[in-house]
Write a protein that holds these residues in place. Sequence first.
Motif, PDB file in Angstrom:
ATOM      1  N   ASP A  19      -4.717 -22.367  38.449  1.00  0.00           N
ATOM      2  CA  ASP A  19      -3.872 -21.220  38.129  1.00  0.00           C
ATOM      3  C   ASP A  19      -2.572 -21.301  38.936  1.00  0.00           C
ATOM      4  OD1 ASP A  19      -2.659 -18.788  37.652  1.00  0.00           O
ATOM      5  OD2 ASP A  19      -4.363 -17.580  38.308  1.00  0.00           O
ATOM      6  N   PRO A  20      -1.432 -21.561  38.299  1.00  0.00           N
ATOM      7  CA  PRO A  20      -0.179 -21.692  39.036  1.00  0.00           C
ATOM      8  C   PRO A  20       0.299 -20.382  39.662  1.00  0.00           C
ATOM      9  CG  PRO A  20       0.249 -21.737  36.690  1.00  0.00           C
ATOM     10  CD  PRO A  20      -1.240 -21.725  36.858  1.00  0.00           C
ATOM     11  N   LEU A  21      -0.255 -19.251  39.232  1.00  0.00           N
ATOM     12  CA  LEU A  21       0.146 -17.962  39.780  1.00  0.00           C
ATOM     13  C   LEU A  21      -0.745 -17.509  40.932  1.00  0.00           C
ATOM     14  CD1 LEU A  21       0.943 -16.123  36.429  1.00  0.00           C
ATOM     15  CD2 LEU A  21       2.519 -17.327  37.966  1.00  0.00           C
ATOM     16  N   PHE A  22      -1.784 -18.291  41.225  1.00  0.00           N
ATOM     17  CA  PHE A  22      -2.694 -17.944  42.319  1.00  0.00           C
ATOM     18  C   PHE A  22      -1.937 -17.968  43.642  1.00  0.00           C
ATOM     19  CE2 PHE A  22      -5.794 -19.168  45.602  1.00  0.00           C
ATOM     20  CZ  PHE A  22      -6.669 -18.111  45.479  1.00  0.00           C
ATOM     21  N   ASP A  23      -2.087 -16.918  44.404  1.00  0.00           N
ATOM     22  CA  ASP A  23      -1.414 -16.798  45.695  1.00  0.00           C
ATOM     23  C   ASP A  23      -2.473 -16.860  46.807  1.00  0.00           C
ATOM     24  OD1 ASP A  23      -0.081 -16.054  48.013  1.00  0.00           O
ATOM     25  OD2 ASP A  23       0.906 -14.327  47.112  1.00  0.00           O
ATOM     26  N   PRO A  24      -2.590 -17.981  47.499  1.00  0.00           N
ATOM     27  CA  PRO A  24      -3.634 -18.098  48.525  1.00  0.00           C
ATOM     28  C   PRO A  24      -3.466 -17.098  49.669  1.00  0.00           C
ATOM     29  CG  PRO A  24      -2.242 -20.063  48.510  1.00  0.00           C
ATOM     30  CD  PRO A  24      -1.833 -19.226  47.351  1.00  0.00           C
ATOM     31  N   HIS A  25      -2.235 -16.729  49.976  1.00  0.00           N
ATOM     32  CA  HIS A  25      -2.015 -15.746  51.053  1.00  0.00           C
ATOM     33  C   HIS A  25      -2.559 -14.377  50.654  1.00  0.00           C
ATOM     34  CE1 HIS A  25       0.351 -18.644  53.247  1.00  0.00           C
ATOM     35  NE2 HIS A  25       0.995 -18.918  52.131  1.00  0.00           N
ATOM     36  N   MET A  26      -2.327 -13.996  49.418  1.00  0.00           N
ATOM     37  CA  MET A  26      -2.849 -12.713  48.932  1.00  0.00           C
ATOM     38  C   MET A  26      -4.376 -12.774  48.838  1.00  0.00           C
ATOM     39  SD  MET A  26      -2.325  -9.632  48.189  1.00  0.00           S
ATOM     40  CE  MET A  26      -0.566  -9.560  48.093  1.00  0.00           C
ATOM     41  N   ALA A  27      -4.910 -13.897  48.404  1.00  0.00           N
ATOM     42  CA  ALA A  27      -6.364 -14.051  48.329  1.00  0.00           C
ATOM     43  C   ALA A  27      -6.977 -13.913  49.717  1.00  0.00           C
ATOM     44  CB  ALA A  27      -6.720 -15.396  47.709  1.00  0.00           C
ATOM     45  N   PHE A  28      -6.322 -14.450  50.729  1.00  0.00           N
ATOM     46  CA  PHE A  28      -6.818 -14.336  52.103  1.00  0.00           C
ATOM     47  C   PHE A  28      -6.794 -12.878  52.562  1.00  0.00           C
ATOM     48  CE2 PHE A  28      -6.086 -15.087  56.813  1.00  0.00           C
ATOM     49  CZ  PHE A  28      -7.415 -15.334  57.084  1.00  0.00           C
ATOM     50  N   GLN A  29      -5.742 -12.158  52.190  1.00  0.00           N
ATOM     51  CA  GLN A  29      -5.671 -10.737  52.547  1.00  0.00           C
ATOM     52  C   GLN A  29      -6.821  -9.958  51.903  1.00  0.00           C
ATOM     53  OE1 GLN A  29      -3.718  -9.589  54.912  1.00  0.00           O
ATOM     54  NE2 GLN A  29      -2.903 -11.656  55.081  1.00  0.00           N
ATOM     55  N   ARG A  30      -7.103 -10.262  50.634  1.00  0.00           N
ATOM     56  CA  ARG A  30      -8.228  -9.594  49.956  1.00  0.00           C
ATOM     57  C   ARG A  30      -9.551  -9.985  50.613  1.00  0.00           C
ATOM     58  NH1 ARG A  30      -5.216 -10.899  45.203  1.00  0.00           N
ATOM     59  NH2 ARG A  30      -6.582 -12.668  44.839  1.00  0.00           N
ATOM     60  N   PHE A  31      -9.671 -11.229  50.999  1.00  0.00           N
ATOM     61  CA  PHE A  31     -10.882 -11.722  51.663  1.00  0.00           C
ATOM     62  C   PHE A  31     -11.139 -10.914  52.940  1.00  0.00           C
ATOM     63  CE2 PHE A  31     -12.592 -15.016  54.701  1.00  0.00           C
ATOM     64  CZ  PHE A  31     -13.850 -15.125  54.151  1.00  0.00           C
ATOM     65  N   LYS A  32     -10.091 -10.649  53.717  1.00  0.00           N
ATOM     66  CA  LYS A  32     -10.243  -9.892  54.964  1.00  0.00           C
ATOM     67  C   LYS A  32     -10.634  -8.443  54.720  1.00  0.00           C
ATOM     68  CE  LYS A  32      -6.249 -10.846  56.766  1.00  0.00           C
ATOM     69  NZ  LYS A  32      -5.106 -10.975  57.689  1.00  0.00           N
ATOM     70  N   LEU A  61      -5.093 -27.518  46.799  1.00  0.00           N
ATOM     71  CA  LEU A  61      -3.684 -27.611  46.434  1.00  0.00           C
ATOM     72  C   LEU A  61      -3.507 -27.855  44.939  1.00  0.00           C
ATOM     73  CD1 LEU A  61      -2.362 -29.739  49.429  1.00  0.00           C
ATOM     74  CD2 LEU A  61      -2.145 -27.278  49.083  1.00  0.00           C
ATOM     75  N   ASP A  62      -4.587 -28.305  44.309  1.00  0.00           N
ATOM     76  CA  ASP A  62      -4.529 -28.565  42.872  1.00  0.00           C
ATOM     77  C   ASP A  62      -5.178 -27.443  42.059  1.00  0.00           C
ATOM     78  OD1 ASP A  62      -7.108 -29.012  43.726  1.00  0.00           O
ATOM     79  OD2 ASP A  62      -7.364 -30.887  42.627  1.00  0.00           O
ATOM     80  N   TYR A  63      -5.235 -26.235  42.623  1.00  0.00           N
ATOM     81  CA  TYR A  63      -5.858 -25.098  41.940  1.00  0.00           C
ATOM     82  C   TYR A  63      -5.209 -24.919  40.568  1.00  0.00           C
ATOM     83  CZ  TYR A  63      -8.248 -20.621  41.527  1.00  0.00           C
ATOM     84  OH  TYR A  63      -9.071 -19.600  41.134  1.00  0.00           O
TER      85      TYR A  63
END
Length: 142
Positions: free
Chosen positions: A23-36, A19-21
Amino acid sequence: GFIYGLAPDRVSLGFVTGLDYQDPLFDPHMAFQRFKCHPLLSGLLAGGQLLRYGAKALPEGGCDATSSNPGNGATALILTAESNKPDLARALLEANADPNAQANDGVTALFKAAQKGFTDVARALVEDGRRCATTRASCTSR
């Protein structure tokens, strides 16, 4: 990210981001989509269907076993007793949860366990080495 095999035709897939990542623009949902879409996962997931989804906050630095709900004063131990989870009660006690703590209405974890008939939780609280009453009165150490 992680992947757990649950059955021959089921997996649990997840992605954890602090939660303290930085980069304020980091989108964990998009990162998860890329991960899949990774070649190792995309083939495993092809043709599958989503059964459940959810999100959780993971306390990376640990939890405060002594904190209470600001609204009703219930502690994690009281909520655990109310939910009949003896193993979690033992873990909270090991993390210094106070079995003497009372919610705003005077209820203790042991009172709640006794009220609901959850003997395994009550036993875990008593075996902790602190003497607790099943009334709304506070407990005292032995």
